[in-house]
Write an enzyme that holds these catalytic residues in place. Sequence first.
Site, PDB file in Angstrom:
ATOM      1  N   SER A 156       0.729  -1.260  -0.081  1.00 52.30           N
ATOM      2  CA  SER A 156      -0.056  -0.018   0.014  1.00 52.30           C
ATOM      3  C   SER A 156       0.811   1.330   0.025  1.00 52.30           C
ATOM      4  O   SER A 156       0.492   2.261  -0.423  1.00 52.30           O
ATOM      5  CB  SER A 156      -0.843   0.111   1.084  1.00 52.30           C
ATOM      6  N   HIS A 174      -0.915   6.060   6.283  1.00 52.85           N
ATOM      7  CA  HIS A 174      -0.039   5.945   5.070  1.00 52.85           C
ATOM      8  C   HIS A 174       0.269   7.436   4.706  1.00 52.85           C
ATOM      9  O   HIS A 174      -0.677   8.235   4.956  1.00 52.85           O
ATOM     10  CB  HIS A 174      -1.186   5.347   4.098  1.00 52.85           C
TER      11      HIS A 174
END
Length: 253
Positions: free
Chosen positions: A25, A234
């Site tokens: 990711s 993230h």
Amino acid sequence: MSTAAIAPSAAAPRSAVHYVALGDSFSSGSGAGDNDMSNYCRRSPNAYPALWAREHHPESFRYAACGGAVTADVRAEQVAALDRDTTLVTITIGGNDADFEGVILGCILAPVNAEKCDAALDHSESVIHHELPARLAETYRDIRAHAPHARVVVADYPHLFDANTTCLAATKPRRERMNKMADDADAVIEREAHASGFHFADVRTAFHGHEVCNPGGLSNEWILRIKNDWESYHPTATGQRHGYLPPVSEAIG
């Protein structure tokens, strides 16, 4: 005595770049926005592989990185995108093997439970030291076997937290431990990348001062805070452009 003008020699044509982006990711761009929701990989045009491709116009670009990927997924699925014509590969992988998500869930996202957090950290640290090296080595061997002529750039993971300020339920010692976990994983990634003859891009310096809880506040953070399970913690679009892209580009050369 007359001299003839010497015409400059024609520049040698630049070899065509055939680029394949692999990884998890952090490569596919969870947290960077504008994600392709047509499949579970959720790739973003704001992630560093797509940004590099738009800026450098490779002859071909295959985006195989996928949110949630572990090293076994790279070997089983993603290396199929490589071939003997591939000249450039980038990858960030290993965080899911070490269950970074479990640490975030145990220490940050779920109601904070000290015992659950410490157990998650213990598990991750054990995997990093005892299992991750072999998993990475095998993955890098598969990449080289499928793309024997490619320049391979391995990027690591940033610190997620500034441990010196308080803005989360997680205590300073646990935030320090989470950052150390990233350092330990990055050290393994760097060692195995170099052992495989690959190039290494360290993103931690670029992200320094832009972690969650940094003194500059939320507007200065390049890590997305709590949003949902697959985007939280993230890199944001800014983190991908200014945290990942410069060191990766430098390693690509």
